[in-house]
Scaffold this active site. Structure first.
Site, mmCIF file in Angstrom:
data_model
loop_
_atom_site.group_PDB
_atom_site.id
_atom_site.type_symbol
_atom_site.label_atom_id
_atom_site.label_comp_id
_atom_site.label_asym_id
_atom_site.label_seq_id
_atom_site.Cartn_x
_atom_site.Cartn_y
_atom_site.Cartn_z
ATOM 1 N N ARG A 1 0.860 -1.182 0.000
ATOM 2 C CA ARG A 1 0.000 0.000 0.000
ATOM 3 C C ARG A 1 0.894 1.229 0.000
ATOM 4 O O ARG A 1 1.891 1.290 0.718
ATOM 5 C CB ARG A 1 -0.916 0.033 1.224
ATOM 6 C CG ARG A 1 -1.680 1.366 1.325
ATOM 7 C CD ARG A 1 -2.852 1.333 2.267
ATOM 8 N NE ARG A 1 -3.484 2.651 2.371
ATOM 9 C CZ ARG A 1 -4.335 3.183 1.495
ATOM 10 N NH1 ARG A 1 -4.668 2.501 0.412
ATOM 11 N NH2 ARG A 1 -4.844 4.380 1.663
ATOM 12 N N ASP B 1 -1.001 8.042 1.904
ATOM 13 C CA ASP B 1 -0.682 9.447 2.151
ATOM 14 C C ASP B 1 -1.229 9.867 3.512
ATOM 15 O O ASP B 1 -2.363 9.531 3.872
ATOM 16 C CB ASP B 1 -1.265 10.325 1.032
ATOM 17 C CG ASP B 1 -0.582 10.055 -0.297
ATOM 18 O OD1 ASP B 1 0.651 9.838 -0.287
ATOM 19 O OD2 ASP B 1 -1.265 10.030 -1.332
ATOM 20 N N CYS C 1 -8.997 6.613 5.985
ATOM 21 C CA CYS C 1 -7.534 6.493 5.933
ATOM 22 C C CYS C 1 -6.987 5.434 6.892
ATOM 23 O O CYS C 1 -6.269 4.532 6.481
ATOM 24 C CB CYS C 1 -6.897 7.854 6.166
ATOM 25 S SG CYS C 1 -7.406 9.041 4.906
ATOM 26 N N ARG D 1 -4.305 15.481 1.196
ATOM 27 C CA ARG D 1 -4.019 15.525 -0.246
ATOM 28 C C ARG D 1 -2.957 16.571 -0.571
ATOM 29 O O ARG D 1 -3.037 17.282 -1.579
ATOM 30 C CB ARG D 1 -5.286 15.824 -1.053
ATOM 31 C CG ARG D 1 -6.345 14.756 -0.888
ATOM 32 C CD ARG D 1 -7.419 14.912 -1.916
ATOM 33 N NE ARG D 1 -8.637 14.289 -1.429
ATOM 34 C CZ ARG D 1 -9.854 14.799 -1.564
ATOM 35 N NH1 ARG D 1 -10.010 15.947 -2.179
ATOM 36 N NH2 ARG D 1 -10.882 14.173 -1.091
ATOM 37 N N ASP E 1 -6.814 18.035 -5.504
ATOM 38 C CA ASP E 1 -5.757 17.172 -4.981
ATOM 39 C C ASP E 1 -4.409 17.749 -5.395
ATOM 40 O O ASP E 1 -4.237 18.138 -6.552
ATOM 41 C CB ASP E 1 -5.949 15.775 -5.604
ATOM 42 C CG ASP E 1 -5.256 14.678 -4.835
ATOM 43 O OD1 ASP E 1 -4.090 14.876 -4.466
ATOM 44 O OD2 ASP E 1 -5.872 13.632 -4.613
ATOM 45 N N ARG F 1 -1.488 15.959 -4.424
ATOM 46 C CA ARG F 1 -0.488 14.939 -4.077
ATOM 47 C C ARG F 1 0.387 14.572 -5.269
ATOM 48 O O ARG F 1 1.522 14.167 -5.101
ATOM 49 C CB ARG F 1 -1.181 13.676 -3.546
ATOM 50 C CG ARG F 1 -1.656 13.844 -2.142
ATOM 51 C CD ARG F 1 -2.434 12.645 -1.704
ATOM 52 N NE ARG F 1 -3.694 12.538 -2.417
ATOM 53 C CZ ARG F 1 -4.559 11.536 -2.244
ATOM 54 N NH1 ARG F 1 -4.282 10.575 -1.406
ATOM 55 N NH2 ARG F 1 -5.696 11.504 -2.909
HETATM 56 ZN ZN LIG Z 1 -8.290 10.766 5.934
#
Ligand SMILES: [Zn+2]
Length: 424
Positions: free
Chosen positions: A248, A251, A266, A297, A335, A337
């Site tokens: 995995r 973030d 998350c 993000r 986003d 990221r």
């Molecule tokens: Zn989260």
């Protein structure tokens, strides 16, 4: 000493003259040949602030913590000339070198030799150069209530090797600081290197003049968060495509990961991945979780909490059909990221194939596969692990094309998926 024309007009701490950053390094300063096949040909990354003539990069070590280091110097708590004593700090596991380390532009955002500087640049260190590791590798036990629960429910069985009866899982973990090779980073984002340098300079408020004055320096140590990688099983197995790998790339989400906030998935995703990684390692494979400091993000937590309020106060309440729109209203984008740099750490471990990728993100999947790593099965979070208030996020993502093995909700369904109000 008068300042050179064009130098920044900030006086040096404790003195009347300026520490220039815009003149060339001294004769004999090692140059960096990014992507060269051996450490000796590549050359060391030298981000020391103590002897400026030795520097061959823009910026300095420790990512965002470089600012705390400056505070420590300013407060008189740290001597600027302090040199790290690297005795007994060497990595617990040897990683590489792997072919990806010298394949053109395969790794552009970390230094593949960053863990082994005390070894591969021993002569340069002995000659007085202040070369610091940008990667550290150690061993640990991790104990998570979700894993203890998985043992209690019979989903995981301690084997005394990967998972102990106490619930502790044995890991190798690596901390990685960002080291950017600017020509390669620009290429990843499809922009000209000069434009990237100018925008980095301008958008950090002019923090690094060398970005625009020293085109000969191609390596930048940016003041951003790094990554931590947790490995379940043998780290050297990661490079063997015949050994099953469950992975995995996660973030950071402090609210959920650490504090258990239930507005997103998350932490449940992270702990589900860790359970899958442990199971894979117990069955003769290897597990990997790469954790990147890209809070909210990469928009930051202030933006994230503003978005939460905007979502929950909008007319009609927090519905899945408005999930992405609210973020865009506040941040200007959905986003930041930009997963383009994320696969670098996978290539550092020599990874060629991920058999099971625990993620529903198409951006992550696309970044990994287009970097040349095969992905077998995609594994999403089981429905029973999704907190009720996080249904908004999950359904909005599925409707937006994120991976799901089942049908994605349609526009009408999205309007009905609703989270809690702020006072509930
Ligand atoms: Zn989260």
């Amino acid at each position: 000493m008068p300042a050179e024309p064009g130098a920044a007009a900030t006086p040096r701490f404790g003195g009347g003259h300026i520490r220039l950053t815009s003149h060339r390094g001294a004769v004999g300063t090692p140059t960096i040949r990014w992507g060269a096949p051996t450490a000796a040909e590549r050359g060391p990354v030298i981000g020391t602030t103590a002897t400026r003539a030795h520097r061959n990069v823009i910026g300095t070590h420790s990512g965002s913590y470089s600012v705390y280091r400056a505070l420590a110097v300013a407060a008189g708590a740290l001597k600027r000339e302090h040199r790290a004593d690297l005795t007994d700090t060497s990595p617990t596991d040897t990683i590489g070198p792997y072919p990806q380390w010298s394949e053109p532009a395969t790794i552009v955002s970390m230094d593949p030799w960053g863990a082994s500087v005390a070894d591969v640049f021993a002569a340069e260190l002995a000659a007085g150069l202040d070369i610091r590791p940008t990667i550290a590798i150690t061993k640990a036990h991790v104990i998570l209530p979700e894993i203890t629960d998985a043992i209690a429910k019979g989903r995981l069985v301690p084997d005394g090797r990967i998972l102990l009866a106490s619930g502790a899982a044995l890991v190798t973990k690596a901390a990685v600081e960002p080291v950017w090779w600017l020509p390669g980073v620009a290429q990843r984002f499809g922009c000209a290197e000069n434009d990237l340098r100018r925008v980095l300079f301008e958008e950090t408020g002019g923090m690094y003049p060398e970005l625009v004055t020293r085109s000969d320096l191609e390596v930048f140590l940016p003041p951003i968060g790094g990554q931590t990688v947790y490995i379940f099983g043998s780290a050297t197995d990661l490079a063997d495509p015949s050994v099953e790998l469950t992975a995995r790339v996660h973030d950071e989400c402090n609210g959920s990961d650490v504090f258990g906030s239930d507005i997103c998935t998350c932490r449940p995703y992270l702990t589900h991945a860790i359970e899958e990684c442990i199971r894979c390692a117990q069955n003769g494979g290897v597990g990997l979780v790469a954790y990147s400091r890209k809070e909210g993000r990469a928009l930051g937590e202030v933006t994230k909490f503003l978005v939460y309020n905007a979502r929950k106060r909008q007319v009609g309440g927090d519905t899945a059909d408005q999930y992405f729109a609210r973020t865009e209203c506040v941040a200007g984008v959905q986003d930041m990221r930009f997963q383009e740099l994320m696969p670098d750490v996978l290539h550092w471990f020599g990874i060629r194939k991920i058999h099971r990728l625990v993620s529903m993100s198409n951006m992550k999947y696309d970044a990994i596969t287009s970097s040349g790593i095969d992905v077998g099965q995609r594994v999403n979070i089981p429905d029973e692990l999704v907190p009720p208030d996080a249904r908004v996020e999950i359904d909005a993502k599925m409707a937006a094309g994120y991976f799901t093995p089942g049908p994605a909700p349609d526009a009408e369904q999205l309007k009905k998926v609703k989270g809690r109000g702020l006072s509930q």
